[in-house]
Design an enzyme around this catalytic site. Structure first.
Site: not given
Ligand SMILES: Cc1ncc(COP(=O)(O)O)c(C=O)c1O
Lengths: 261, 418
Positions: A49, A60
């Site tokens: 990824e 995040d």
């Protein structure tokens, strides 16, 4: 059959789960990032990824957020992501890109899909784009034979699990806990329940992410998921002393983990 | 026939929900709760009661002739949101959402804040309703709005400084979103302006619409008609939408939004989304965003923390593109000049955010000319800005020590030769 379908079929034949490794492109700088991607592929990541560093990564936690800032300060430009994708493919892994939506929108959805396909990318994971808003992207993905990968979460209703997985190709990203990316001590029991609920509505491979950091956790998740996604732990390894060495050792441990279930 | 052009969760091409899947259930819950509440006479009565007995609504409408003398002709009226409890318009939306939070059974609210006014209003409502409260504030803003940090803490809220990114409002929103996605089961995100994912832009507008409804009636009582222009400053856009909404379907009323021009558009140090931004996605909404060629958000600058934000509510993006409202930048200097003028001509110290609307009115006044009527939303009072303004005008030295105009002393002869 797409490369992702082939890959999961192959893993199934080997009786194991796939290892999905996340690293932000251009972290800590572009040359090191290319080395890191090759290391990740060589040490056993099946899918890589490739993250697009973004100024406002609201899904995040601190590890990935800081890495994104570092990459941006080192001069990351959006087109670098295609260089990193090509490197992942050349190293033998299947690359997918993970990005917040605005950079793609700004670049142009069709143009991004075209350039991603040309670089050898297999799909796109979109943490802040739900299928409801993804009309243009789904059309472009279809045109370029790319896999749109959307997320499901513990809070998703059964109806949304069904509609979201219907919009996915390649695999489904199962966000196992409510929260942002980051290393967790325990992989919540939520994960297995959510995988069960999702299995009931789709035949696509299910990859579980958010929190895995050790070989043991990878083995545990591999016991019920088709793929184990590891992000923050790899970023942290790469950012520490002897980054590439630490990245290799952790990846090998995780690759052994997904084979142990 | 309405010009709202709102279809589902979109204003024209703008709006929507660009959020993690994990938040969709909470947004659906909120949308259902607010739709139900806005049709529930008990909820509306409780909100009315709080607005009257707690906030002090209706807020007055004040004509300011000595200020207007500098505006080239028009009569000018201020809608006095500065006189609300907690000192700005922010409380209108906060009380509505806090009631909703209680109704949804949430025990905790979180908020982002720039100038600190939304944080103070949220901390206030949390104290009033017995909710836990965490407020996220950019590091830079905690420094320039230190007084409001203290106010929030006095009210029992936890204030978290956010050092990431530019340390301003956008980073506070990122952090609040992270908190929300982690604690969404028992926490309501009390978003402070008309942006974010649906239903926030619509819901926040509806809670602020009282500003324009009152002002329209108050003004009609005085001048017997509509204003020629309505002026507001635009950060995320809540005070502007709140006053615009009642005039949206009146083609004779010019709607003007004034953005932070900072040091000037040409310097790149500003927050003028409609001068230098492009359509994009930020914080859950499709709207105008100040961004670079790669879609990375640009850092912004404004003397006013509440306008220092790279994006804008999606309904403003629609009003802008459709020409239903006009937007222009006002520089730091123009805003501070207007700030000073209002202080000295009318005895009202405005928030620096609101001073952008005052400066805008001074600019458009001469075009409107004699006899025209201008309505300005005075969105907040300037107590929080006294430190910034004192430094700007050189009333304090670098240590914050006040300068005085002269020194009074015992009126005795110093000489010894008497
Ligand atoms: C007094 C005042 N006016 C205006 C604003 C800008 O917000 P909005 O554009 O949502 O009204 C703020 C924000 O902090 C404020 O405190």
């Amino acid at each position: 059959m797409s490369v992702l379908d082939d890959l999961f079929a192959g893993c199934r034949e080997e009786g194991r789960s796939a290892l999905v490794g996340y690293l932000p492109a251009g972290y800590p700088d572009l040359p090191t990032s290319l080395e890191a991607i090759r290391t990740l592929a060589d040490a056993g990541a099946d899918i890589i990824e490739v993250g697009v560093p973004y100024t406002d990564p609201l899904m995040d936690g601190p590890v990935v957020e800081r890495a994104a800032s570092t990459a941006l300060r080192s001069g990351f430009r959006l087109t670098d992501v295609f260089t990193v994708v090509a490197a992942a493919r050349d190293a033998g892994a299947v690359p997918v890109v993970m990005t917040y939506w605005n950079p793609v929108l700004r670049y142009g959805v069709d143009r991004f899909a075209q350039d991603l396909a040309d670089a050898g990318g297999a799909g796109l994971i979109t943490p802040d784009l739900i299928p409801d808003e993804a009309g243009a992207w789904r059309a472009a993905a279809e045109e370029q034979d790319l896999a749109p990968v959307f997320l499901v979460a513990p809070s998703s209703t059964d109806a949304r699990l069904r509609s979201t997985t219907q919009a996915c190709r390649g695999f489904v990203y199962v966000a196992s806990t409510m929260g942002v990316t980051g290393v967790r001590d325990a992989v919540g029991s939520d994960a297995e329940r959510l995988v069960g609920r999702t299995r009931a509505v789709t035949d696509l491979p299910l990859c579980v992410g958010l929190g895995v950091s050790t070989g043991d956790q990878a083995a545990e998740v591999a016991g019920f998921a088709d793929g184990v996604i590891v992000g923050s732990a790899l970023v942290r390894a790469l950012g520490g002393p002897d980054g590439l060495g630490a990245l290799r050792r952790l990846t090998e441990e995780l690759a052994a983990g997904v084979r142990r279930a | 026939m309405t010009t709202t052009q709102q279809v589902g969760d979109r204003f024209g091409d703008f709006g929507g929900r660009y959020v993690p899947e994990a938040l969709v259930a909470a947004l659906d819950e909120l949308d259902a709760a607010r739709t139900e509440a806005m049709a529930d006479p008990d909820f509306l009565a409780e909100l009315d009661r709080l607005q009257r007995d707690y906030t002090g609504r209706p807020s007055p409408l004040t004509e300011v002739p000595r200020f207007a003398a500098h505006a080239g002709g028009p009569r000018i009226f201020l809608k006095r949101e500065d006189l609300n409890h907690t000192g700005s318009h922010k409380i209108n939306n906060v009380l509505g959402q806090a009631l909703l939070a209680v109704r949804m059974g949430k025990r905790r609210v979180i908020a982002e804040t720039g100038a600190g006014q939304h944080g103070v209003a949220t901390a206030t409502a949390a104290a009033l309703m017995g909710l836990e409260c965490t407020v996220y504030m950019g590091q830079v803003d905690t420094e320039r709005q230190a007084l409001n940090v203290a106010r929030m803490r006095l009210l029992g809220a936890e204030v978290v400084a956010v050092p990431t990114g530019s340390g301003t409002l956008k980073d506070a929103i990122n952090e609040a979103m992270r908190d929300w996605v982690t604690h969404v089961g028992h926490t309501h995100y009390l978003l402070g302006t008309v942006t974010g994912p649906h239903p926030f832009p619509t819901m926040v507008r509806d809670f602020h619409a009282v500003i324009g409804q009152e002002a329209r009636k108050q003004l009609d009582d005085v001048v017997g008609g509509l204003p020629d222009a309505v002026c507001a400053c635009v950060g995320g856009g809540s005070n502007a939408i709140g006053i615009f909404h009642a005039f949206r379907d009146e083609p004779s009323v010019a709607l003007w939004g004034f953005e932070a021009g900072g040091d000037g558009i040409e310097t790149g140090r500003h927050a003028a989304r409609f001068s230098a931004g492009e359509p994009g996605v930020l914080h859950g909404a499709s709207t105008y965003v100040l961004q670079d060629a790669d879609g990375q958000t640009l850092e912004t600058h404004s003397v006013s923390a509440g306008l220092d934000y790279p994006s804008i509510g999606p309904e403003h993006a629609f009003l802008h593109d459709s020409g239903l409202a006009r937007y222009a930048p006002v520089t730091d200097r123009e805003a501070m000049d207007a700030f000073s003028l209002l202080c000295r001509t009318e005895g009202i110290i405005p928030a620096i955010e609101s001073a952008h609307a005052l400066a805008g009115a001074l600019r458009i006044g001469p075009e409107l000319g004699e006899g025209a009527v201008v309505l300005i939303n005075l969105s907040g009072r300037g107590d929080k800005d006294v430190d910034t303004a004192a430094r700007w005008f050189g009333l304090v030295d670098d240590e914050g020590q006040a300068h005085v105009d002269g020194e009074a002393g015992p009126d005795v002869d110093e000489g010894g030769d008497a």
